[in-house]
Design an enzyme around this catalytic site. Structure first.
Site, PDB file in Angstrom:
ATOM      1  N   SER A 124       0.434  -1.282  -0.026  1.00 51.66           N
ATOM      2  CA  SER A 124      -0.263   0.076   0.465  1.00 51.66           C
ATOM      3  C   SER A 124       0.589   1.404   0.017  1.00 51.66           C
ATOM      4  CB  SER A 124      -0.544  -0.118   1.241  1.00 51.66           C
ATOM      5  OG  SER A 124      -1.561   1.140   1.563  1.00 51.66           O
ATOM      6  N   GLU A 126       0.192   3.419   2.007  1.00 48.39           N
ATOM      7  CA  GLU A 126       0.527   4.054   2.956  1.00 48.39           C
ATOM      8  C   GLU A 126       1.654   4.156   3.732  1.00 48.39           C
ATOM      9  OE1 GLU A 126      -1.983   5.554   5.926  1.00 48.39           O
ATOM     10  OE2 GLU A 126      -2.735   6.219   3.936  1.00 48.39           O
ATOM     11  N   TYR A 148      -1.317   0.167  10.359  1.00 50.10           N
ATOM     12  CA  TYR A 148      -1.955  -0.412   9.210  1.00 50.10           C
ATOM     13  C   TYR A 148      -0.744  -0.487   8.510  1.00 50.10           C
ATOM     14  CZ  TYR A 148      -3.566  -0.458   4.778  1.00 50.10           C
ATOM     15  OH  TYR A 148      -3.802  -1.308   3.309  1.00 50.10           O
TER      16      TYR A 148
HETATM   17  P1  NAP Z   1     -11.317  -4.815   2.185  1.00 48.67           P
HETATM   18  O1  NAP Z   1     -12.585  -4.498   1.551  1.00 48.67           O
HETATM   19  O2  NAP Z   1     -11.185  -4.064   3.657  1.00 48.67           O
HETATM   20  O3  NAP Z   1     -11.450  -6.285   2.269  1.00 48.67           O
HETATM   21  C1  NAP Z   1     -10.471  -6.956   2.911  1.00 48.67           C
HETATM   22  C2  NAP Z   1     -11.193  -8.252   3.032  1.00 48.67           C
HETATM   23  O4  NAP Z   1      -9.944  -9.111   4.079  1.00 48.67           O
HETATM   24  C3  NAP Z   1     -12.155  -8.485   3.034  1.00 48.67           C
HETATM   25  O5  NAP Z   1     -12.566 -10.171   1.925  1.00 48.67           O
HETATM   26  C4  NAP Z   1     -11.743  -9.691   4.265  1.00 48.67           C
HETATM   27  O6  NAP Z   1     -12.973 -10.822   5.106  1.00 48.67           O
HETATM   28  C5  NAP Z   1     -11.170 -10.254   4.106  1.00 48.67           C
HETATM   29  N1  NAP Z   1     -10.177 -10.250   5.511  1.00 48.67           N
HETATM   30  C6  NAP Z   1      -9.948  -9.568   6.732  1.00 48.67           C
HETATM   31  N2  NAP Z   1      -9.532 -10.345   7.658  1.00 48.67           N
HETATM   32  C7  NAP Z   1      -9.196 -11.527   7.423  1.00 48.67           C
HETATM   33  C8  NAP Z   1      -9.096 -12.429   8.014  1.00 48.67           C
HETATM   34  N3  NAP Z   1      -8.149 -12.869   8.855  1.00 48.67           N
HETATM   35  N4  NAP Z   1      -8.877 -14.047   7.178  1.00 48.67           N
HETATM   36  C9  NAP Z   1      -9.073 -13.528   6.216  1.00 48.67           C
HETATM   37  N5  NAP Z   1      -9.804 -12.614   5.338  1.00 48.67           N
HETATM   38  C10 NAP Z   1      -9.329 -11.719   5.856  1.00 48.67           C
HETATM   39  O7  NAP Z   1     -10.566  -4.105   1.090  1.00 48.67           O
HETATM   40  P2  NAP Z   1      -9.941  -4.212  -0.306  1.00 48.67           P
HETATM   41  O8  NAP Z   1      -9.754  -2.575  -0.332  1.00 48.67           O
HETATM   42  O9  NAP Z   1     -10.448  -4.716  -1.063  1.00 48.67           O
HETATM   43  O10 NAP Z   1      -8.272  -3.617  -0.201  1.00 48.67           O
HETATM   44  C11 NAP Z   1      -7.562  -5.534  -0.305  1.00 48.67           C
HETATM   45  C12 NAP Z   1      -6.320  -5.188  -0.059  1.00 48.67           C
HETATM   46  O11 NAP Z   1      -5.566  -3.770  -0.767  1.00 48.67           O
HETATM   47  C13 NAP Z   1      -5.771  -5.032   1.640  1.00 48.67           C
HETATM   48  O12 NAP Z   1      -4.929  -5.660   1.273  1.00 48.67           O
HETATM   49  C14 NAP Z   1      -6.091  -3.842   1.703  1.00 48.67           C
HETATM   50  O13 NAP Z   1      -4.963  -3.049   2.869  1.00 48.67           O
HETATM   51  C15 NAP Z   1      -4.815  -4.182   0.025  1.00 48.67           C
HETATM   52  N6  NAP Z   1      -5.053  -2.495   0.204  1.00 48.67           N
HETATM   53  C16 NAP Z   1      -6.224  -1.920   0.073  1.00 48.67           C
HETATM   54  C17 NAP Z   1      -5.857  -0.161  -1.370  1.00 48.67           C
HETATM   55  C18 NAP Z   1      -7.299   0.672  -1.373  1.00 48.67           C
HETATM   56  O14 NAP Z   1      -7.368   1.945  -1.898  1.00 48.67           O
HETATM   57  N7  NAP Z   1      -8.200  -0.072  -1.939  1.00 48.67           N
HETATM   58  C19 NAP Z   1      -4.252   0.607  -1.253  1.00 48.67           C
HETATM   59  C20 NAP Z   1      -3.556  -0.153  -1.537  1.00 48.67           C
HETATM   60  C21 NAP Z   1      -3.856  -1.199  -1.080  1.00 48.67           C
HETATM   61  P3  NAP Z   1     -14.293 -10.273   5.895  1.00 48.67           P
HETATM   62  O15 NAP Z   1     -15.380  -9.980   4.583  1.00 48.67           O
HETATM   63  O16 NAP Z   1     -14.477 -11.487   6.034  1.00 48.67           O
HETATM   64  O17 NAP Z   1     -14.448  -8.774   6.470  1.00 48.67           O
HETATM   65  O1  F7E Z   2      -9.005   8.080   4.386  1.00 50.32           O
HETATM   66  C1  F7E Z   2      -9.384  11.656   5.515  1.00 50.32           C
HETATM   67  C2  F7E Z   2      -8.782  10.659   6.299  1.00 50.32           C
HETATM   68  O2  F7E Z   2      -9.938   6.135   4.996  1.00 50.32           O
HETATM   69  C3  F7E Z   2      -8.589   9.490   3.240  1.00 50.32           C
HETATM   70  C4  F7E Z   2      -7.531   2.462   2.870  1.00 50.32           C
HETATM   71  O3  F7E Z   2      -8.002   1.637   1.295  1.00 50.32           O
HETATM   72  O4  F7E Z   2      -6.174   3.584   1.468  1.00 50.32           O
HETATM   73  C5  F7E Z   2      -6.898   3.126   1.825  1.00 50.32           C
HETATM   74  O5  F7E Z   2      -5.995   3.945   3.150  1.00 50.32           O
HETATM   75  C6  F7E Z   2      -7.778  10.418   3.568  1.00 50.32           C
HETATM   76  C7  F7E Z   2      -7.280  10.426   5.236  1.00 50.32           C
HETATM   77  O6  F7E Z   2      -8.361   6.243   2.951  1.00 50.32           O
HETATM   78  C8  F7E Z   2     -12.654  11.752   6.676  1.00 50.32           C
HETATM   79  O7  F7E Z   2      -7.737  11.190   6.828  1.00 50.32           O
HETATM   80  C9  F7E Z   2     -10.878  12.450   6.356  1.00 50.32           C
HETATM   81  O8  F7E Z   2      -6.314  11.549   5.417  1.00 50.32           O
HETATM   82  O9  F7E Z   2     -10.559   6.529   2.839  1.00 50.32           O
HETATM   83  P1  F7E Z   2     -10.110   6.612   3.768  1.00 50.32           P
HETATM   84  P2  F7E Z   2      -6.746   5.955   3.456  1.00 50.32           P
HETATM   85  O10 F7E Z   2      -6.620   6.127   4.606  1.00 50.32           O
HETATM   86  O11 F7E Z   2      -6.084   6.647   2.360  1.00 50.32           O
HETATM   87  C10 F7E Z   2      -4.362   3.301   1.226  1.00 50.32           C
HETATM   88  C11 F7E Z   2      -3.930   3.222   0.353  1.00 50.32           C
HETATM   89  C12 F7E Z   2      -5.107   1.246   1.758  1.00 50.32           C
HETATM   90  O12 F7E Z   2      -4.010   0.463   1.652  1.00 50.32           O
HETATM   91  C13 F7E Z   2      -5.920   1.910   2.512  1.00 50.32           C
HETATM   92  O13 F7E Z   2      -5.814  -0.006   3.328  1.00 50.32           O
HETATM   93  O14 F7E Z   2      -9.121  10.759   3.882  1.00 50.32           O
HETATM   94  N1  F7E Z   2     -11.031  11.755   5.890  1.00 50.32           N
HETATM   95  N2  F7E Z   2     -12.467  12.965   6.489  1.00 50.32           N
HETATM   96  C14 F7E Z   2     -11.359  10.864   5.510  1.00 50.32           C
HETATM   97  N3  F7E Z   2     -11.508   9.367   6.408  1.00 50.32           N
HETATM   98  C15 F7E Z   2     -12.835   8.378   6.332  1.00 50.32           C
HETATM   99  N4  F7E Z   2     -11.985   7.901   6.284  1.00 50.32           N
HETATM  100  N5  F7E Z   2     -13.700   9.582   7.403  1.00 50.32           N
HETATM  101  C16 F7E Z   2     -14.058  10.959   7.029  1.00 50.32           C
HETATM  102  O15 F7E Z   2     -14.443  10.916   7.480  1.00 50.32           O
END
Ligand code: NAP
Ligand code: F7E
Length: 325
Positions: A124, A126, A148
């Site tokens: 990520s 992050e 995270y």
């Molecule tokens: P998400 O919607 O939160 O999905 C997370 C998945 O992980 C869900 O299917 C959840 O299952 C499963 N999970 C959580 N804990 C588990 C456990 N102990 N054993 C087995 N499965 C488990 O996340 P996403 O947005 O699709 O992201 C997919 C991956 O990419 C994650 O690793 C995230 O950190 C990473 N990532 C996401 C982004 C983004 O912007 N979306 C960017 C960079 C990296 P349940 O349905 O049971 O909760």
């Molecule tokens: O926040 C600001 C918050 O929670 C984005 C995950 O998929 O992407 C995601 O992480 C920004 C932050 O995503 C609210 O402070 C303001 O600056 O949508 P977010 P994230 O933290 O960037 C990365 C790449 C991952 O890997 C993670 O799994 O938005 N913000 N107000 C808020 N954020 C939330 N959630 N809620 C608010 O009310």
């Protein structure tokens, strides 16, 4: 013979798009699902008869080995994680167990069951946190700002380490934020589009948010799962940044969303300290040129198209009497 893939996190946003994509490529798709008291398969309901779900948990080593032995995959995509940054401060140990150590459990299971399996780790942006360089690329040093982010740095390096120690085809995709109508409601894009749709339909009066100044590089999840697959088709495992190369503030996101439905955001948005973070990632913008050159990947959906697509879907959902799940 068709290829077999195992996806952990198949019930999540990315898992559902990746499963659809792999099915379209002729794969046999398996998904690891953990036991929960209430089942939520809403993102994969439409393809459930085309995939096979296998019980297992990233916290349980035996279940991972059994899952691999059962489906004998050619490729494993590790998308499972506690992925919500804010929650990682209140559940730091759990986040580390699933999001960091879970990667080691899975890599070690692969090493013992079949070291020829190709492995994708969902790393990520992050990890870049308090950024050392703009834009961020594969060689930019990490400086995570949340439990995270720290857990993802561990997951990244253990992937590199297993690649180098055991010659595994283990790849780390460093993906910047990617969103879709299937995004969880707790993440800021979906929180905004869902509540803008509610306000437009007269179902809500305000939208409470935290920091409006932080900037993110937001792309479309459907585009990003294609990059994951491309990475595992390469002869050599490697690390790749996947991003749009554009950055927008939360305030810009809010402006685009309210403008689309003809409303002025200043009349509805309330800043609420509950949504501020103990440490913030102020600016993310990725340099996806390596993914462009090596994988031939580029994003297809623009920021504005993404937000408008999400609002359209949320309006449709609410108008048909549905709720975000
Ligand atoms: P998400 O919607 O939160 O999905 C997370 C998945 O992980 C869900 O299917 C959840 O299952 C499963 N999970 C959580 N804990 C588990 C456990 N102990 N054993 C087995 N499965 C488990 O996340 P996403 O947005 O699709 O992201 C997919 C991956 O990419 C994650 O690793 C995230 O950190 C990473 N990532 C996401 C982004 C983004 O912007 N979306 C960017 C960079 C990296 P349940 O349905 O049971 O909760
Ligand atoms: O926040 C600001 C918050 O929670 C984005 C995950 O998929 O992407 C995601 O992480 C920004 C932050 O995503 C609210 O402070 C303001 O600056 O949508 P977010 P994230 O933290 O960037 C990365 C790449 C991952 O890997 C993670 O799994 O938005 N913000 N107000 C808020 N954020 C939330 N959630 N809620 C608010 O009310």
């Amino acid at each position: 013979m068709s290829k077999r893939a195992l996806i952990t996190g198949i019930t999540g946003q990315d898992g559902s798009y990746l499963a659809e994509f792999l099915l379209s490529q002729g794969y046999e798709v398996f998904g690891l699902v953990r036991r929960t008291s209430t089942v939520n398969f809403s993102r994969i309901e439409h393809i459930q008869d085309q995939i096979r779900l296998i019980p297992g948990d990233m916290l349980d080593q035996t279940s991972l080995q059994l899952a691999l032995a059962e489906c004998q995959p050619h490729e494993v995509y590790n998308l499972a994680a506690q992925s919500f940054v804010q929650t990682s401060w209140t559940q730091p140990v759990f986040t580390g167990d699933v999001t960091a150590l879970g990667v080691t459990r899975l890599l070690d299971a692969i090493r013992h069951v079949d070291p020829d399996i190709r492995f994708y780790q969902a790393s990520s942006s992050e990890m870049f946190g308090k950024v050392r360089e703009v834009p961020q690329r594969e060689t930019t040093p990490f400086y995570p700002r949340s439990p995270y982010g720290v857990a993802k740095v561990y997951g990244h390096w253990i992937t590199v380490n297993y690649r180098e120690s055991y010659d595994l085809h283990a790849t780390s995709g460093i993906l910047f934020n990617h969103e879709s109508p299937r995004r969880g409601i707790e993440f800021v894009t979906r929180k905004v589009t869902y509540n803008v749709a509610k306000i437009k339909l007269g179902l809500a009066k305000e939208l409470r948010l935290g920091n409006l100044d932080s900037r993110r590089d937001w792309g479309f999840a459907g585009d990003y799962v294609r990059a994951m697959w491309l990475m595992l088709q390469q002869d050599t495992p490697d690390d790749f940044v996947v991003a749009t190369g554009e950055t927008h503030s939360v305030e810009e996101l809010v402006t685009v969303a309210f403008d689309y439905v003809g409303l002025d955001w200043h009349e509805y948005v309330v800043q609420d300290p509950r949504f501020m973070r103990p440490a913030e990632v102020d600016l993310l913008v990725g340099d996806p040129s390596k993914a462009g050159q090596v994988l031939g990947w580029e994003p297809r959906v623009t920021f504005k198209q993404l937000i408008q697509m999400m609002i359209d879907e949320d309006l449709r959902l609410l108008e048909s009497g549905g709720k975000a799940s």
